[in-house]
Design a protein around this motif. Sequence first.
Motif, PDB file in Angstrom:
ATOM      1  N   GLY A  54      36.107  -2.833  28.518  1.00 39.78           N
ATOM      2  CA  GLY A  54      37.953  -2.796  28.173  1.00 39.78           C
ATOM      3  C   GLY A  54      37.885  -1.047  29.089  1.00 39.78           C
ATOM      4  O   GLY A  54      37.023  -0.155  29.570  1.00 39.78           O
ATOM      5  N   CYS A  55      39.543  -0.986  29.563  1.00 38.50           N
ATOM      6  CA  CYS A  55      40.081   0.486  29.838  1.00 38.50           C
ATOM      7  C   CYS A  55      41.089   1.149  29.394  1.00 38.50           C
ATOM      8  O   CYS A  55      41.604   0.235  29.428  1.00 38.50           O
ATOM      9  CB  CYS A  55      39.851  -0.241  31.804  1.00 38.50           C
ATOM     10  N   ALA A  56      41.491   2.412  30.428  1.00 40.83           N
ATOM     11  CA  ALA A  56      42.684   2.619  30.634  1.00 40.83           C
ATOM     12  C   ALA A  56      43.329   1.913  30.653  1.00 40.83           C
ATOM     13  O   ALA A  56      44.033   1.657  32.029  1.00 40.83           O
ATOM     14  CB  ALA A  56      42.733   4.116  30.402  1.00 40.83           C
ATOM     15  N   GLY A  57      45.263   2.114  30.338  1.00 44.62           N
ATOM     16  CA  GLY A  57      45.954   1.762  31.439  1.00 44.62           C
ATOM     17  C   GLY A  57      46.444   2.781  31.539  1.00 44.62           C
ATOM     18  O   GLY A  57      45.961   4.224  31.627  1.00 44.62           O
ATOM     19  N   MET A 111      44.270   4.952  26.319  1.00 40.10           N
ATOM     20  CA  MET A 111      43.207   3.451  26.454  1.00 40.10           C
ATOM     21  C   MET A 111      44.595   2.206  24.962  1.00 40.10           C
ATOM     22  O   MET A 111      43.480   1.735  25.368  1.00 40.10           O
ATOM     23  CB  MET A 111      42.259   4.187  24.887  1.00 40.10           C
ATOM     24  N   ASP A 112      45.447   3.187  25.134  1.00 40.58           N
ATOM     25  CA  ASP A 112      46.255   1.831  23.795  1.00 40.58           C
ATOM     26  C   ASP A 112      47.352   1.986  24.336  1.00 40.58           C
ATOM     27  O   ASP A 112      47.572   3.159  25.154  1.00 40.58           O
ATOM     28  CB  ASP A 112      46.417   2.958  22.945  1.00 40.58           C
ATOM     29  N   ASN A 113      47.449   1.241  25.125  1.00 43.45           N
ATOM     30  CA  ASN A 113      49.225   1.555  25.481  1.00 43.45           C
ATOM     31  C   ASN A 113      50.643   1.430  24.698  1.00 43.45           C
ATOM     32  O   ASN A 113      51.273   1.906  25.583  1.00 43.45           O
ATOM     33  CB  ASN A 113      49.948  -0.914  25.313  1.00 43.45           C
ATOM     34  N   LEU A 173      27.840  -1.754  26.234  1.00 45.19           N
ATOM     35  CA  LEU A 173      28.733  -2.162  26.151  1.00 45.19           C
ATOM     36  C   LEU A 173      29.834  -1.012  26.569  1.00 45.19           C
ATOM     37  O   LEU A 173      29.878  -0.329  25.216  1.00 45.19           O
ATOM     38  CB  LEU A 173      29.206  -3.376  25.568  1.00 45.19           C
ATOM     39  N   GLU A 174      30.678  -1.047  26.701  1.00 43.04           N
ATOM     40  CA  GLU A 174      31.229   0.679  27.036  1.00 43.04           C
ATOM     41  C   GLU A 174      32.631   0.467  27.510  1.00 43.04           C
ATOM     42  O   GLU A 174      33.189  -0.613  27.888  1.00 43.04           O
ATOM     43  CB  GLU A 174      30.845   1.813  28.303  1.00 43.04           C
ATOM     44  N   ALA A 175      33.300   1.036  27.110  1.00 43.84           N
ATOM     45  CA  ALA A 175      35.091   1.344  27.371  1.00 43.84           C
ATOM     46  C   ALA A 175      35.319   2.141  28.156  1.00 43.84           C
ATOM     47  O   ALA A 175      34.687   3.489  28.035  1.00 43.84           O
ATOM     48  CB  ALA A 175      36.500   1.493  26.701  1.00 43.84           C
ATOM     49  N   ILE A 176      35.651   2.755  29.610  1.00 40.40           N
ATOM     50  CA  ILE A 176      36.375   3.852  30.669  1.00 40.40           C
ATOM     51  C   ILE A 176      37.280   3.791  30.495  1.00 40.40           C
ATOM     52  O   ILE A 176      38.236   3.824  30.063  1.00 40.40           O
ATOM     53  CB  ILE A 176      35.447   3.304  31.550  1.00 40.40           C
ATOM     54  N   HIS A 177      37.500   5.829  30.905  1.00 41.55           N
ATOM     55  CA  HIS A 177      39.399   5.847  30.551  1.00 41.55           C
ATOM     56  C   HIS A 177      39.609   6.112  32.032  1.00 41.55           C
ATOM     57  O   HIS A 177      39.714   7.200  33.005  1.00 41.55           O
ATOM     58  CB  HIS A 177      38.891   7.547  30.158  1.00 41.55           C
TER      59      HIS A 177
END
Length: 429
Positions: free
Chosen positions: A153-156, A316-318, A372-376
């Motif tokens: 997952g990643c930032a918009g 991270m959130d639209n 498992l990670e999400a990045i900014h």
Amino acid sequence: MISVIEIFKEITAIPRCSGTYEPFINYIKDFASKNDYDCYVDNYHNILCKKSNSKAKLSIQNHYDIVCLKENCIPTIIEEDGFLKAKESTLGADNGIGCSYMLWLMTQGYDCEFLFTSDEEIGLIGANNLEHQLNADYMLNIDSEQEGEICIGCAGGVDIFGKSSFKSIIENEENYKLYEVEISNLPGGHSGVDIHKNVPNGIKLIGELIVENNALLLDINGGERINSIPVNVKAIIACKHKPKEIPHDNIRIRKIATKSEHLNVWDRNIATFIYTFANGVRAYDEKLGVVLNSINLAKITTKIDAIEVELSARSMDNDELKKLKKETTVLLKSFGFDVTTNGKYSAWRPDINEFTNRVLDIYKKYDEDASLEAIHAGLECAIFKKKFPHMKLASIGPNIFNPHSNREKVEIASIEKLSKIVKEIVDSF
């Protein structure tokens, strides 16, 4: 067999600054031909290599453009203390390393869809306008920059542009003196993954000096790229006294000998905006240890009839991204700026599935702490998930430190370790 590092050194000598295409496209066409792949180039300079009559289940994707803080830069690689660095420039490991893994796999004849995208660093242009059709059910992106982290997952992000034309010519009745103020050689860094590290922002420092000295602004230019924390800024200001320095080692103040009877000055709102703008992290999740919302004041430029600013917002959130865009637009307008925006990409909502679990299980053979990670930061995966909803995606990469800056470096041992992981992932198909 040629190694990933040897390939990386070879392609680093090819001009790949954003907006430069033909040298690398010609190299890939030749490389594909030698290794028995068909090569296709679309109207946005995206390159797709695959076998004739391919039955590929896996796409491997990376962008080939690099951030160049100086125009037409070709990095000179230095090997030092277990790292590859560059002499006085960005290295281009972001994302030349990812491309090198792909080319390395092509020398071994794997039946994958190898997608090299263009102009990621200036707005994910290639990915957003991709004309190639991908048929694989899974995609492995190798554009992450932290070993042991499998990004799901990643930032918009969205770019915001402000333009102010308010200036006036005043008589120098109060005997203002002119000074050149310069900030240089700041650490810099990526405006996403480094935004929480308290890296000094050169534009913000200049704004602080101008406002706290009650100075007038005549000219200002600074920042390198919209996705970088600004390193170098220079301004011409007018002040009744020698400006008092703010506490920072990288500031130089030089008196200009010229005495002006009239001053062509910009509206004070410009410096006030710079000084008061809440730059950096706006929201942070302590439990997950990830930045949720941020914004970076990246560039400022004096044109003949206007001063222009460029900002890069991420979330991270639209819905939060839309809110940040709206708030910043209203704020800029309140300071007298005309505002335009460029919506670059949506957030990639984290998704755990059979592919991410497969990648994690393989990774754990080499690193038991893999997670498992999400990045900014923005990854093209967010765009491909939208274009190809059936696809399962994951992003990995070796240790790359300080991308988008002259301090960029990639760890050699990490490159070699990831080679084994990437090969085993591909072999699993």
